[in-house]
Design an enzyme around this catalytic site. Structure first.
Site, PDB file in Angstrom:
ATOM      1  N   ARG A  46      14.616  23.307  14.266  1.00 38.91           N
ATOM      2  CA  ARG A  46      14.185  23.620  12.892  1.00 38.91           C
ATOM      3  C   ARG A  46      13.298  24.865  12.913  1.00 38.91           C
ATOM      4  NH1 ARG A  46      10.009  21.121  11.082  1.00 38.91           N
ATOM      5  NH2 ARG A  46      10.630  19.047  11.792  1.00 38.91           N
ATOM      6  N   TYR A  98      21.408  33.818 -11.662  1.00 35.32           N
ATOM      7  CA  TYR A  98      22.365  32.787 -11.236  1.00 35.32           C
ATOM      8  C   TYR A  98      21.910  31.398 -11.726  1.00 35.32           C
ATOM      9  CZ  TYR A  98      25.006  29.773  -8.102  1.00 35.32           C
ATOM     10  OH  TYR A  98      25.815  28.792  -7.605  1.00 35.32           O
ATOM     11  N   ASP A 170      18.404  39.478  -5.650  1.00 33.82           N
ATOM     12  CA  ASP A 170      19.590  38.745  -5.198  1.00 33.82           C
ATOM     13  C   ASP A 170      20.704  39.778  -5.055  1.00 33.82           C
ATOM     14  OD1 ASP A 170      21.990  37.276  -5.056  1.00 33.82           O
ATOM     15  OD2 ASP A 170      21.169  35.622  -6.231  1.00 33.82           O
ATOM     16  N   LYS A 195      29.326  33.623  -0.054  1.00 27.60           N
ATOM     17  CA  LYS A 195      30.280  34.479  -0.755  1.00 27.60           C
ATOM     18  C   LYS A 195      30.824  35.550   0.195  1.00 27.60           C
ATOM     19  CE  LYS A 195      28.839  31.822  -4.033  1.00 27.60           C
ATOM     20  NZ  LYS A 195      27.741  32.142  -4.938  1.00 27.60           N
TER      21      LYS A 195
END
Ligand SMILES: *Cc1c(COP(=O)(O)O)cnc(C)c1O
Length: 380
Positions: A46, A98, A170, A195
């Site tokens: 982690r 978004y 973004d 994407k």
């Protein structure tokens, strides 16, 4: 070194032990320590993992940043970046942000005392008016989804610097090969790597990149604290996808430009929204800050009924949410990405009832055009 050479170099972290050409997948949650007093660079995955670190270095390099962080999804990256703020802080956000980002801002962060205002980011005066004494950051998304609205990154950065605010951008729609917000002075760049970066509609991934030592510490702290890190197999798939980003994005953008011009000349199409068309609002700004119109365009076929007919008759693009993949994807934003908005709110952000969004893939552009033509022939 050219961007494409860097892309290939960065995505190949050979294994020094075996000589394997590809980045090893280190499926290990924990790492043994040399002795009681000597701890190595990695201890628990982690907090850090060699495969993920290789991916993080790659993304940082592509964006021209010093520090990159990989997350399990784009929303995990965006949320983790927003978690660096504290109770009492206020953010000014592009109103075409978004949908998932809006959900975090609207339904989660206010419970922790972080508030926001949505503003039309194509209007700098509007942004200025929304800034309050407790505003800490301006949040940009350009081109925005699905109207491909353009924000002048440099103008927003200038305003932010004058007011002592951070900027977050973004960059999902453009990719670092086409638009590099850090070079324009943005403090933190985020992506849905689901994407274009991964590019094959297979994995979910997110990334945050910064140049600032202090911000990097704050993002890393949240990444480790929250733990929404990208798994090593998915990191490997992301690196694998990234290797062809240059050719994929170039081809898809060229096809998108051709399709946008074709649709613009078609009388059945009311409007085409694409940053590569000189008729697009913000075209000049986009030309200055990005090197292509991108691979996503939206077009209005006049009504919901017409949009339905076009979607039902298209044979090549798959009808689904998401974008940025090898296959073309057609979506109907009012019922998909923006389903939570009512008809008034949809119009407010420029989403008309006949609007379809097309993410152009790698098929033959002539086939895509033929397919669009036959589908459009069904509308009145
Ligand atoms: C898809 C998307 C996101 C969210 O990313 P996920 O990987 O789906 O969590 C954020 N911003 C933009 C612009 C997107 O298209």
């Amino acid at each position: 070194m050219g961007k494409w050479t860097n892309l290939i170099k960065q995505t190949t972290d050979s294994d020094p032990i075996s000589g394997a050409v590809n980045t090893p997948i280190q499926l290990s949650s924990t790492f043994s320590q040399a002795d009681f007093d000597t701890y190595g660079h990695f201890d628990y995955s982690r907090s850090g993992n060699p495969t993920r670190e290789s991916g993080e270095r790659t993304l940082a390099s592509l964006e021209g940043g010093k520090y990159g962080y990989l997350f399990s999804t784009g929303m995990a990256a965006i949320s983790s970046v927003l978690f660096i703020f504290s109770s009492g802080d206020h953010l000014v956000v592009s109103k075409q942000v978004y949908g998932g980002t809006f959900r975090i801002l609207h339904d989660v962060l206010p419970r922790f005392g972080i508030t926001y205002d949505l503003v039309d980011f194509s209007n700098i005066e509007e942004i200025k008016k929304a800034i309050k004494p407790n505003t800490k950051a301006l949040y940009i998304e350009t081109p925005a989804n699905p109207t491909l609205n353009i924000t002048d990154i440099s103008a927003v950065v200038a305003l932010a610097k004058e007011q002592g605010l951070l900027t977050i951008a973004d960059n999902t729609f453009m990719t670092p090969l086409t638009q590099r917000p850090l070079e324009l002075g943005v403090d933190i760049v985020v992506h849905s790597a689901t994407k274009f970066l991964a590019g094959h509609s297979d994995i979910l991934a997110g990334v945050a990149v910064t140049n600032d030592d202090e911000l990097a510490k704050r993002i890393y702290f949240i990444q480790n604290a929250v733990g929404a890190t990208l798994g090593v197999t998915d990191t490997w798939l992301l690196l694998r996808g990234l290797k062809t980003l240059g050719v994929r994005y170039k081809r898809s953008s060229e096809s998108a430009q051709t399709i946008a011009e074709h649709l613009q000349a078609d009388k059945r199409v009311v409007q085409v929204l694409y940053p590569g068309l000189s008729s697009h609002k913000g075209y000049d700004i986009h030309q200055r800050q990005a090197s292509s119109g991108g691979a996503v365009l939206s077009f209005d076929v006049g009504s919901l009924e017409n949009a339905r007919k076009v979607v039902e008759h298209l044979e090549i693009p798959i009808f689904s949410v998401s974008l940025g993949a090898v296959e073309s994807i057609i979506s109907y934003p009012p019922k998909m990405s923006h389903a939570e908005l009512n008809s008034e709110e949809l119009l407010e952000v420029g989403i008309t009832p006949g609007l379809l969004r097309l993410s152009v893939g790698l098929e033959d552009v002539e086939d895509l055009i033929d397919d669009l033509d036959q589908a459009l022939s069904y509308i009145d």
